[in-house]
Design an enzyme around this catalytic site. Structure first.
Site, PDB file in Angstrom:
ATOM      1  N   GLU A   4      49.279  32.404  32.192  1.00  0.00           N
ATOM      2  CA  GLU A   4      47.780  31.986  32.439  1.00  0.00           C
ATOM      3  C   GLU A   4      47.636  30.404  32.617  1.00  0.00           C
ATOM      4  OE1 GLU A   4      44.695  34.007  33.116  1.00  0.00           O
ATOM      5  OE2 GLU A   4      45.482  35.866  32.407  1.00  0.00           O
ATOM      6  N   HIS A   7      48.852  37.903  40.316  1.00  0.00           N
ATOM      7  CA  HIS A   7      47.968  39.027  39.802  1.00  0.00           C
ATOM      8  C   HIS A   7      47.351  39.512  41.125  1.00  0.00           C
ATOM      9  CE1 HIS A   7      44.621  40.203  36.820  1.00  0.00           C
ATOM     10  NE2 HIS A   7      45.418  41.050  37.033  1.00  0.00           N
ATOM     11  N   ASP A  46      43.955  35.678  41.832  1.00  0.00           N
ATOM     12  CA  ASP A  46      44.692  34.743  41.090  1.00  0.00           C
ATOM     13  C   ASP A  46      46.366  35.010  41.300  1.00  0.00           C
ATOM     14  OD1 ASP A  46      44.007  36.947  39.547  1.00  0.00           O
ATOM     15  OD2 ASP A  46      44.628  35.810  37.755  1.00  0.00           O
TER      16      ASP A  46
END
Length: 285
Positions: A108, A179, A189
């Site tokens: 992330e 993603h 994303d």
């Protein structure tokens, strides 16, 4: 460029002076099988800061986790060892596989995601604003209309590249995916501001290997998407002009997932689920 010699993985943890360890408890689905992981999935946090993202993942009520968080200054927080299955992909598929959590490491990046241009500046979904020099204007790979996006920093992209190199050295990694590629229509994303194809180009192409798993016709097709046409659009609890409002109005150019249709109404999902008049949504996929 930081030397790749400094990036080591020991006992499934990054071993580098840059790393902070904030290992989560009870936020994984056990161990990967011996031949996995073989996939890296890149995300943006869509949150205000690295600290906020850490707090969200730390919340026992939030059924989400990842292996790494990368800050805008290149700071790295490891949340899970790489041999444990995190909850980062959600409903997902890649080629013949489904549930990519079972195959992939989740990374992330601290980034606000899609932004809305307003008189005050470029606004994120939670209300924060970003200066023009942090904004990227471009078209998402699954869309046809350009939007404003929060840009990534050079040090974030350098850090991701070095981490991927370390993971390639340690594990039999075959795919680096966004993603958006494993959950198209549902997720966007890391978005067009992130040079995903350029990052992939640094590594050997092992993707000719056919992934294990079989097609599963029970997985639903991704939802259609659309964007809001008026400046503000009420979202209601039912397909009725008198129905209760569902939170704050949607703003112009907000992207929504379209879940259903009833006469002149669409059921849509953003941060909540509700109903809007069909004529105020431009369908894009």
């Amino acid at each position: 460029m930081r030397s790749s010699m400094a990036w080591k993985i020991t006992k499934h943890l990054l071993n580098n002076e840059m790393i902070q360890y904030h290992l989560l408890k009870g936020k994984d689905h056990g161990l990967f099988p011996d031949h996995l992981p073989d996939t890296i999935v890149l995300h943006y946090t869509a949150l205000p800061s690295l600290q906020k993202a850490t707090a969200v993942f730390d919340d026992p009520q939030t059924r989400a986790s990842a292996h790494l968080l990368i800050g805008r200054d290149g700071a790295i927080i490891q949340l899970l060892p790489f041999n444990r299955i995190a909850w980062h992909a959600g409903q997902s598929r890649w080629q013949k596989r489904q549930d990519i959590n079972r195959y992939g490491i989740g990374i992330e990046l601290d980034n606000a995601g899609r932004l809305l241009e307003t008189a005050k500046g470029y606004q994120a979904w939670w209300g924060g604003y970003y200066p023009e020099d942090e904004v990227y204007f471009g078209t998402h790979r699954h869309e046809t209309i350009p939007y404003f996006w929060h840009g990534y920093t050079a040090v974030q992209m350098e850090t991701v590249t070095e981490i991927c190199r370390a993971l390639y050295s340690k594990y039999d990694i075959k795919w680096i995916l966004g993603h958006e590629e494993i959950a198209p229509g549902r997720k966007s994303d890391p978005g067009p501001a992130f040079p995903l194809d350029e990052i992939r180009s640094h590594f050997d192409d092992r993707s000719a290997h056919e992934p294990e798993g079989e097609n599963d016709p029970s997985i639903p097709s991704p939802p259609k998407r659309g964007y809001v046409l008026p400046e503000r659009l009420n979202i209601r609890s039912a397909p009725d002009a008198q129905a209760q409002l569902q939170g704050e109005p949607l703003l112009k150019n907000n992207i929504v997932d379209i879940l259903g249709e009833q006469q002149q109404w669409l059921q849509v999902q953003t941060t909540t689920v509700g109903w809007v008049r069909k004529e105020y949504i431009q369908i894009i996929s």
